[in-house]
Write a protein that holds these residues in place. Structure first.
Motif, PDB file in Angstrom:
ATOM      1  N   VAL A 378      14.715 -40.916  -0.048  1.00  0.00           N
ATOM      2  CA  VAL A 378      16.171 -40.123   1.269  1.00  0.00           C
ATOM      3  C   VAL A 378      16.055 -39.644   2.887  1.00  0.00           C
ATOM      4  CG1 VAL A 378      16.994 -37.625   0.995  1.00  0.00           C
ATOM      5  CG2 VAL A 378      16.894 -39.824  -1.259  1.00  0.00           C
ATOM      6  N   LEU A 379      14.365 -40.223   2.789  1.00  0.00           N
ATOM      7  CA  LEU A 379      13.833 -39.559   4.047  1.00  0.00           C
ATOM      8  C   LEU A 379      13.835 -40.330   5.287  1.00  0.00           C
ATOM      9  CD1 LEU A 379      10.311 -37.273   3.295  1.00  0.00           C
ATOM     10  CD2 LEU A 379      12.207 -36.041   3.919  1.00  0.00           C
ATOM     11  N   VAL A 380      13.700 -41.856   4.573  1.00  0.00           N
ATOM     12  CA  VAL A 380      14.450 -43.255   5.058  1.00  0.00           C
ATOM     13  C   VAL A 380      15.619 -43.114   5.678  1.00  0.00           C
ATOM     14  CG1 VAL A 380      14.506 -45.405   5.105  1.00  0.00           C
ATOM     15  CG2 VAL A 380      12.286 -44.264   3.897  1.00  0.00           C
ATOM     16  N   SER A 381      16.493 -42.897   4.479  1.00  0.00           N
ATOM     17  CA  SER A 381      17.861 -43.016   4.622  1.00  0.00           C
ATOM     18  C   SER A 381      18.482 -41.428   5.557  1.00  0.00           C
ATOM     19  CB  SER A 381      19.068 -41.917   3.747  1.00  0.00           C
ATOM     20  OG  SER A 381      19.904 -42.457   3.612  1.00  0.00           O
ATOM     21  N   LEU A 382      17.490 -40.544   5.314  1.00  0.00           N
ATOM     22  CA  LEU A 382      18.176 -39.090   6.598  1.00  0.00           C
ATOM     23  C   LEU A 382      16.979 -39.917   7.677  1.00  0.00           C
ATOM     24  CD1 LEU A 382      18.607 -36.372   6.753  1.00  0.00           C
ATOM     25  CD2 LEU A 382      16.236 -34.947   6.383  1.00  0.00           C
ATOM     26  N   ARG A 383      16.401 -40.227   8.727  1.00  0.00           N
ATOM     27  CA  ARG A 383      15.770 -40.769   9.164  1.00  0.00           C
ATOM     28  C   ARG A 383      17.209 -41.767  10.610  1.00  0.00           C
ATOM     29  NH1 ARG A 383      10.514 -44.250  10.162  1.00  0.00           N
ATOM     30  NH2 ARG A 383      11.689 -45.758   9.116  1.00  0.00           N
ATOM     31  N   TYR A 384      17.614 -43.063   9.672  1.00  0.00           N
ATOM     32  CA  TYR A 384      19.023 -43.403   9.604  1.00  0.00           C
ATOM     33  C   TYR A 384      19.616 -43.146  10.433  1.00  0.00           C
ATOM     34  CZ  TYR A 384      21.802 -47.426   9.629  1.00  0.00           C
ATOM     35  OH  TYR A 384      23.233 -48.269  10.130  1.00  0.00           O
ATOM     36  N   GLY A 385      19.943 -42.021   9.093  1.00  0.00           N
ATOM     37  CA  GLY A 385      21.083 -40.947   9.697  1.00  0.00           C
ATOM     38  C   GLY A 385      20.905 -40.179  10.722  1.00  0.00           C
ATOM     39  N   LEU A 386      19.901 -40.123  10.589  1.00  0.00           N
ATOM     40  CA  LEU A 386      19.707 -39.513  12.167  1.00  0.00           C
ATOM     41  C   LEU A 386      20.180 -39.938  13.681  1.00  0.00           C
ATOM     42  CD1 LEU A 386      16.788 -36.773  11.030  1.00  0.00           C
ATOM     43  CD2 LEU A 386      18.920 -36.756  11.280  1.00  0.00           C
ATOM     44  N   ARG A 387      19.828 -41.146  13.328  1.00  0.00           N
ATOM     45  CA  ARG A 387      19.630 -42.191  14.996  1.00  0.00           C
ATOM     46  C   ARG A 387      21.390 -42.643  14.406  1.00  0.00           C
ATOM     47  NH1 ARG A 387      15.382 -46.621  13.100  1.00  0.00           N
ATOM     48  NH2 ARG A 387      13.517 -45.495  13.764  1.00  0.00           N
ATOM     49  N   LEU A 388      22.085 -42.123  13.561  1.00  0.00           N
ATOM     50  CA  LEU A 388      23.390 -43.333  13.502  1.00  0.00           C
ATOM     51  C   LEU A 388      24.340 -41.292  14.694  1.00  0.00           C
ATOM     52  CD1 LEU A 388      24.322 -44.212  10.359  1.00  0.00           C
ATOM     53  CD2 LEU A 388      24.268 -45.433  12.543  1.00  0.00           C
ATOM     54  N   LEU A 389      23.733 -40.293  13.565  1.00  0.00           N
ATOM     55  CA  LEU A 389      24.441 -39.002  14.090  1.00  0.00           C
ATOM     56  C   LEU A 389      23.463 -38.896  16.372  1.00  0.00           C
ATOM     57  CD1 LEU A 389      25.577 -36.132  13.974  1.00  0.00           C
ATOM     58  CD2 LEU A 389      23.029 -35.632  13.483  1.00  0.00           C
ATOM     59  N   GLU A 390      22.794 -39.499  16.505  1.00  0.00           N
ATOM     60  CA  GLU A 390      22.667 -39.294  18.052  1.00  0.00           C
ATOM     61  C   GLU A 390      23.503 -40.864  18.671  1.00  0.00           C
ATOM     62  OE1 GLU A 390      18.189 -40.200  20.575  1.00  0.00           O
ATOM     63  OE2 GLU A 390      18.392 -41.004  18.894  1.00  0.00           O
ATOM     64  N   ARG A 391      23.298 -41.712  17.977  1.00  0.00           N
ATOM     65  CA  ARG A 391      24.521 -42.583  18.965  1.00  0.00           C
ATOM     66  C   ARG A 391      26.125 -41.754  18.027  1.00  0.00           C
ATOM     67  NH1 ARG A 391      23.995 -48.021  15.441  1.00  0.00           N
ATOM     68  NH2 ARG A 391      22.310 -47.745  15.996  1.00  0.00           N
ATOM     69  N   GLY A 397      31.475 -39.010  19.720  1.00  0.00           N
ATOM     70  CA  GLY A 397      32.804 -38.840  18.804  1.00  0.00           C
ATOM     71  C   GLY A 397      32.187 -37.070  17.322  1.00  0.00           C
ATOM     72  N   SER A 398      32.470 -36.977  16.734  1.00  0.00           N
ATOM     73  CA  SER A 398      33.094 -35.669  15.553  1.00  0.00           C
ATOM     74  C   SER A 398      32.242 -36.206  14.959  1.00  0.00           C
ATOM     75  CB  SER A 398      34.257 -36.089  14.894  1.00  0.00           C
ATOM     76  OG  SER A 398      33.951 -35.164  14.022  1.00  0.00           O
ATOM     77  N   VAL A 399      30.677 -35.484  14.473  1.00  0.00           N
ATOM     78  CA  VAL A 399      29.370 -35.433  14.389  1.00  0.00           C
ATOM     79  C   VAL A 399      29.779 -34.917  12.429  1.00  0.00           C
ATOM     80  CG1 VAL A 399      28.104 -36.164  15.720  1.00  0.00           C
ATOM     81  CG2 VAL A 399      28.819 -33.527  15.403  1.00  0.00           C
ATOM     82  N   THR A 400      30.649 -33.664  12.657  1.00  0.00           N
ATOM     83  CA  THR A 400      30.951 -33.341  11.169  1.00  0.00           C
ATOM     84  C   THR A 400      30.545 -33.851   9.820  1.00  0.00           C
ATOM     85  OG1 THR A 400      32.351 -31.434  12.687  1.00  0.00           O
ATOM     86  CG2 THR A 400      32.380 -30.854  10.265  1.00  0.00           C
ATOM     87  N   GLU A 401      31.169 -34.589   9.884  1.00  0.00           N
ATOM     88  CA  GLU A 401      30.912 -35.265   8.521  1.00  0.00           C
ATOM     89  C   GLU A 401      29.786 -36.379   7.616  1.00  0.00           C
ATOM     90  OE1 GLU A 401      33.917 -38.307   8.257  1.00  0.00           O
ATOM     91  OE2 GLU A 401      35.399 -37.051   7.799  1.00  0.00           O
ATOM     92  N   ALA A 404      27.049 -32.869   7.490  1.00  0.00           N
ATOM     93  CA  ALA A 404      27.025 -32.329   6.150  1.00  0.00           C
ATOM     94  C   ALA A 404      26.267 -33.514   5.526  1.00  0.00           C
ATOM     95  CB  ALA A 404      29.225 -32.174   5.701  1.00  0.00           C
ATOM     96  N   GLU A 405      26.438 -34.697   5.403  1.00  0.00           N
ATOM     97  CA  GLU A 405      25.999 -35.870   4.757  1.00  0.00           C
ATOM     98  C   GLU A 405      24.136 -35.702   5.113  1.00  0.00           C
ATOM     99  OE1 GLU A 405      25.268 -41.131   4.223  1.00  0.00           O
ATOM    100  OE2 GLU A 405      27.316 -39.850   6.118  1.00  0.00           O
ATOM    101  N   LEU A 406      23.872 -35.223   6.373  1.00  0.00           N
ATOM    102  CA  LEU A 406      22.022 -35.381   5.997  1.00  0.00           C
ATOM    103  C   LEU A 406      21.937 -34.304   5.226  1.00  0.00           C
ATOM    104  CD1 LEU A 406      22.157 -36.582   9.607  1.00  0.00           C
ATOM    105  CD2 LEU A 406      21.524 -37.820   7.509  1.00  0.00           C
ATOM    106  N   VAL A 407      22.813 -32.698   5.569  1.00  0.00           N
ATOM    107  CA  VAL A 407      22.055 -31.538   4.872  1.00  0.00           C
ATOM    108  C   VAL A 407      22.321 -31.959   3.458  1.00  0.00           C
ATOM    109  CG1 VAL A 407      23.159 -29.261   3.880  1.00  0.00           C
ATOM    110  CG2 VAL A 407      23.479 -30.256   6.190  1.00  0.00           C
ATOM    111  N   GLN A 408      23.424 -32.836   2.729  1.00  0.00           N
ATOM    112  CA  GLN A 408      23.461 -33.040   0.653  1.00  0.00           C
ATOM    113  C   GLN A 408      21.847 -33.590   0.891  1.00  0.00           C
ATOM    114  OE1 GLN A 408      26.674 -35.399  -0.265  1.00  0.00           O
ATOM    115  NE2 GLN A 408      25.963 -35.516  -1.822  1.00  0.00           N
ATOM    116  N   ARG A 409      21.554 -34.825   1.608  1.00  0.00           N
ATOM    117  CA  ARG A 409      20.743 -35.435   1.492  1.00  0.00           C
ATOM    118  C   ARG A 409      19.275 -34.831   1.565  1.00  0.00           C
ATOM    119  NH1 ARG A 409      21.591 -40.875   5.032  1.00  0.00           N
ATOM    120  NH2 ARG A 409      23.836 -41.808   4.227  1.00  0.00           N
ATOM    121  N   THR A 410      19.594 -34.081   2.346  1.00  0.00           N
ATOM    122  CA  THR A 410      17.941 -33.453   2.576  1.00  0.00           C
ATOM    123  C   THR A 410      17.591 -32.532   1.128  1.00  0.00           C
ATOM    124  OG1 THR A 410      18.362 -32.734   4.930  1.00  0.00           O
ATOM    125  CG2 THR A 410      16.187 -30.709   4.550  1.00  0.00           C
ATOM    126  N   ASP A 411      18.697 -31.560   0.917  1.00  0.00           N
ATOM    127  CA  ASP A 411      19.024 -30.866  -0.705  1.00  0.00           C
ATOM    128  C   ASP A 411      18.709 -31.631  -1.467  1.00  0.00           C
ATOM    129  OD1 ASP A 411      19.576 -28.483   0.877  1.00  0.00           O
ATOM    130  OD2 ASP A 411      21.948 -29.448   0.369  1.00  0.00           O
TER     131      ASP A 411
END
Length: 567
Positions: A378-391, A397-401, A404-411
C-alpha cells in the motif's frame, strides 16, 4: 513381758536373704547382657537356698541346653549337658511346675568318689516361664539336708527374675536387629533417585523384617487416581511399567481411601470376613492383610499393601515395623518425586524454550509478511499515487478523486498497523482491563476465525487485577483459542471469566472433536504445556476435561494477587 535381746549376728535372720534379693533385682535392671544378669540371679539364689551348685538351661524346641553353670564342688560341664538324673527331673519341670528330689544318688548305681562328685544327690528345678511357655529352667543342686516346698517358692521368684532378664535381652536384640535393618535400608533406599528402584528396594527390605506372601506399593497419581507401581508376586519384587500398571479410583475402595485420607495404618485379621474389603489386587488366597501409608512432603503419597495366606498372621508389632520402614522410605520417595519433577520441569522448560523460539520466529514472519504484503504494497502504491498527483497538479488537472484514493490507501495502512499492534498486545488490556480485553477479543476472534464465540463475565468491578495476572490470563485464552482453531474443528466456543473473592477463573469450552487428555500429556502439545506453565507461574492450576467426540473444556484458576509483588 519384755523380750530378751538377740545375740550379736542374730538381729535379723532374713537380712542376708533380702540383700541377695535386692542384688539380684539390681543385676537384672543394670546388666544389659543376659549372661551377667542370669549369673547374678543364680548366685543370689544359691546363697539364699544354700545350694552347692546351680545352672540355667534354655529351651531350644527339642530339649534343654545348659547356658550357664556354677558347678560348685561337682564335676559338671556345660559341654556334656545335664546328667541323667537331672534330665529325668527336667522332663517333669518342663510341664511348667517346680520340682525337687533329694534322693538322686539312689537312682544310679555309680557312687561318687570322695572329694569332687559327679552325681548330684539332690536338685530343684524351677521353670522359667515367658508368655505361658517354658523358656528354660533354673536349677539348684545339692543342698545339705535337701530341698523343701518352701525352697520351691523362693526359687520361682528367682526364675521370674531370669525370665525378665530374658525378655529384656530378647527385646534389646530385636530392637538392635530392627535398628540395623532400618539403617541398612536407609542406605539402600537413598542410593537411587529413580522412583521404581526406591519402591522395589522398599519391598525387598521390608520383606526381611515382616514376612508376607504378597505385597504391592501404590502411589497417588494425578487426578487423585492410584496406580500400583511395584509388586511382590511370591518369588521376587517386580516394578511395573506404565503400560501394565493397574490404576483405580480410591473412592471405589473404602479401606484404601481411608488410609489415603487419614494417614493411619489398617490391620485386618481376615479380609474374607470384612464387609468393606475391596482391593484391585485382591486374591482369593489372601487372608491376613495390612495397609501402611507412605508419605512424601508431609502428605500421604500412597500405601504399602501386605498380605498373608494365614488368617490373623499380622499383629501390632508387624504394623510398627512396617511403619518404621515406611518412615525411612518416605525421604527416599520424596527425593525421587522431587527429582522426577525437576527432570520433568527441565524437559518442559527445554520444550517451552524451543516453542518460544518457534513462536517468535513465526510471529516475526507474520509481521514481516503483513508489513510486506499489506502495508508495504500500500505504501508503494501510495508513493506512486503521489507522483501521479504531482504530475496532475503540474498539468492543471482535477486532483479531488486522486486525493480521495490516496486517503483510502492511507487508512488501509493505518488499519493494518493497528491490527498488528492489537495482535501483539491489545490497547484495551492496558486501558480497560481483562474483562473488556477478552470481550473485544472474543468478538474479533469470532468474526476472523469463523466461530460462534459467546463471552460471559462474572464478579468484575472497577478494581483492576495486577498487570501480570491480566496479561497471563489473556494469553491463556488466546492460546486456548488457537488450539481450538488448530485441532478441535469446532463450530462454537464459550469463553467465561469469573472473579470470586481472591481467585480468578477463565474457562474456554468448545464443541470440537475432543481428545484423550492422558495421551496428550505425554506428547509434544506445547499449547497446553504453555497454558500450564502460565497457570503455575501465577500459583494456579490447569484442568483439562475432554474425551474423543465430546469437545474440550480448559479451566485455569489463579490467585487474584500478584505472586511476585517485589519484582
Amino acid at each position: 513381758m519384755r523380750k530378751s535381746p538377740q545375740p550379736p549376728g542374730k538381729k535379723n535372720d532374713h537380712s542376708g536373704e533380702v540383700a541377695a534379693l535386692l542384688a539380684a533385682a539390681r543385676a537384672v535392671l543394670e546388666n544389659r547382657a543376659f549372661a551377667d544378669a542370669a549369673r547374678a540371679v543364680l548366685g543370689a539364689c544359691k546363697t539364699i537356698l544354700g545350694a552347692d551348685a546351680g545352672l540355667v538351661v534354655a529351651a531350644d524346641g527339642k530339649g534343654f541346653d545348659v547356658t550357664l553353670l556354677d558347678s560348685g564342688s561337682l564335676e559338671l560341664s556345660s559341654a556334656t549337658g545335664l546328667p541323667a538324673p537331672l534330665r529325668r527331673l527336667s522332663a517333669r519341670a518342663s510341664k511348667g511346675r517346680t520340682v525337687f528330689a533329694n534322693d538322686l544318688s539312689k537312682s544310679t548305681a555309680k557312687r561318687s568318689p570322695p572329694g569332687r562328685r559327679a552325681i548330684p544327690e539332690s536338685a530343684l528345678l524351677a521353670p522359667i516361664i515367658i508368655a505361658g511357655d517354658v523358656a528354660g529352667l533354673l536349677g539348684l543342686i545339692n543342698k545339705p539336708r535337701g530341698f523343701s516346698a518352701g525352697d520351691c517358692e523362693l526359687a520361682e521368684v528367682f526364675a521370674e527374675m531370669i525370665a525378665v532378664a530374658m525378655l529384656r535381652y530378647e527385646a534389646e536384640q530385636r530392637a538392635q536387629t530392627v535398628a540395623d535393618a532400618l539403617r541398612e535400608a536407609t542406605v539402600a533406599l537413598t542410593r537411587s533417585l529413580d522412583r521404581e528402584t526406591v519402591l522395589t528396594t522398599l519391598l525387598d527390605r521390608l520383606r526381611r523384617m515382616v514376612p508376607f506372601d504378597r505385597a504391592s506399593v501404590m502411589l497417588v497419581e494425578e487426578a487423585s487416581r492410584v496406580s500400583v507401581r511395584a509388586v511382590f508376586d511370591g518369588d521376587r519384587v517386580v516394578p511395573l511399567t506404565p503400560e501394565v500398571r493397574p490404576e483405580f479410583d480410591p473412592t471405589d475402595h473404602p479401606i484404601v481411601h481411608g488410609i489415603l485420607t487419614t494417614g493411619a495404618a489398617v490391620l485386618i485379621p481376615d479380609v474374607r470376613a470384612h464387609p468393606e474389603w475391596s482391593l484391585p489386587t485382591d486374591r482369593s488366597s489372601e487372608a491376613s492383610w495390612m495397609g501402611i501409608p507412605l508419605f512424601a512432603r508431609g502428605e500421604v503419597a500412597g500405601l504399602v499393601s501386605l498380605s498373608k495366606r494365614e488368617p490373623g498372621y499380622f499383629n501390632d508389632e508387624h504394623v510398627r515395623l512396617a511403619e518404621a520402614m515406611s518412615s525411612q522410605a518416605s525421604v527416599a520417595v520424596e527425593n525421587a518425586v522431587l527429582f522426577e519433577q525437576m527432570q520433568a520441569s527441565t524437559v518442559r522448560m527445554q520444550a517451552l524454550s524451543r516453542r518460544l523460539v518457534e513462536v517468535q520466529e513465526s510471529e516475526r514472519r507474520n509481521i514481516a509478511r503483513e508489513l510486506h504484503d499489506e502495508a508495504g504494497q500500500v505504501l508503494v502504491s501510495l508513493r506512486y499515487g503521489l507522483r501521479l498527483l504531482e504530475r496532475e497538479i503540474d498539468q492543471g488537472g482535477s486532483v479531488t478523486e486522486r486525493v480521495a484514493e490516496l486517503v483510502q490507501r492511507t487508512d488501509a495502512v493505518i488499519d493494518s498497523l493497528h491490527r498488528l499492534a492489537a495482535d501483539l498486545r491489545p490497547v484495551s488490556l492496558d486501558h480497560l482491563g481483562l474483562e473488556a480485553a477478552l470481550r473485544q477479543y472474543s468478538r474479533s476472534a469470532g468474526s476472523e476465525l469463523g466461530l460462534a464465540v459467546r463471552f460471559k463475565s462474572r464478579g468484575f468491578t472497577s478494581a483492576r487485577l495486577p498487570a501480570v495476572v491480566e496479561t497471563d490470563l489473556y494469553r491463556v485464552v488466546q492460546e486456548a483459542m488457537t488450539n481450538v482453531v488448530r485441532h478441535a474443528r469446532a463450530t462454537r466456543v464459550d469463553v467465561l471469566v469469573e472473579h470470586r473473592g481472591d481467585r480468578v477463573m477463565v474457562m474456554v469450552e468448545d464443541d470440537g472433536v475432543g481428545f484423550a487428555p492422558d495421551q496428550v500429556q505425554r506428547g509434544d502439545h506445547f499449547g497446553l504445556l504453555g497454558i500450564r506453565e502460565r497457570a503455575e507461574a501465577l500459583g494456579g492450576t490447569l484442568a483439562v476435561e475432554s474425551a474423543p467426540g465430546a469437545g474440550t473444556t480448559v479451566v485455569v484458576e489463579v490467585p487474584s494477587a500478584d505472586p511476585h509483588p517485589d519484582r
